[in-house]
Scaffold this motif. Structure first.
Motif, short mmCIF file in Angstrom:
data_model
loop_
_atom_site.label_atom_id
_atom_site.label_comp_id
_atom_site.label_asym_id
_atom_site.label_seq_id
_atom_site.Cartn_x
_atom_site.Cartn_y
_atom_site.Cartn_z
N ARG A 78 0.36 0.21 -5.38
CA ARG A 78 0.61 -0.82 -6.40
C ARG A 78 1.47 -1.94 -5.84
O ARG A 78 1.20 -3.12 -6.08
N ARG A 79 2.48 -1.59 -5.07
CA ARG A 79 3.36 -2.62 -4.48
C ARG A 79 2.60 -3.56 -3.57
O ARG A 79 2.85 -4.77 -3.56
N GLU B 273 7.18 -9.33 1.00
CA GLU B 273 7.12 -8.13 0.17
C GLU B 273 5.89 -7.30 0.53
O GLU B 273 5.95 -6.07 0.58
N GLU C 190 2.55 4.24 -6.31
CA GLU C 190 3.50 3.11 -6.31
C GLU C 190 3.42 2.32 -5.02
O GLU C 190 3.50 1.09 -5.02
N ARG C 191 3.20 3.00 -3.91
CA ARG C 191 3.05 2.28 -2.63
C ARG C 191 1.83 1.37 -2.67
O ARG C 191 1.88 0.22 -2.24
N ALA D 286 5.91 -3.39 1.88
CA ALA D 286 5.12 -2.36 1.21
C ALA D 286 4.10 -1.74 2.16
O ALA D 286 3.88 -0.53 2.15
#
Length: 121
Positions: A45-46, A58, A42-43, A62
């Protein structure tokens, strides 16, 4: 011991062990490594999503999450890559940040293999 774990550039277990406060507190080290491993996709992907959306704020959030957690855990390669991305984002150089981000997925896969081996021991 696997070759990946022996490469400090990918994963330095001594950093993780220093977090526990005790050299022999293996259970806590395993919990922290497992939690990091679950959050890693998820990190990554962000970061990719923020750069694709051309959202430097953003992306910075991230990247800092990845960099700090990686440095703390001993994931040296991803910590260094996070620092590189942070420098590009501070200059609002999204082209350079996107180019550097291409190394994220391969580096994350190397770390996933190293942490999986570490967790299996």
């Amino acid at each position: 011991m696997s070759e990946v774990i022996d490469t400090p550039a990918v994963f330095d277990p001594s950093a993780l062990h220093s977090l526990t406060g005790h050299d022999r507190d293996e259970e806590l080290a395993l919990v922290l490594a497992g939690r990091y491993l679950r959050l890693l996709p998820e990190r990554v992907r962000r970061i990719a999503a923020a750069l694709h959306a051309q959202d430097p704020d953003e992306a910075m959030d991230a990247v800092l999450s990845l960099k700090v957690s990686s440095d703390t855990l001993g994931a040296r390669e991803l910590g260094a890559l996070g620092a590189t991305l942070e420098r590009h984002l501070r200059l609002v150089d999204l082209v350079a940040a996107r180019a550097a981000s291409r190394a994220l997925v391969p580096a994350a896969k190397r770390l996933e293999r190293a942490l999986t081996a570490y967790l299996a021991h």
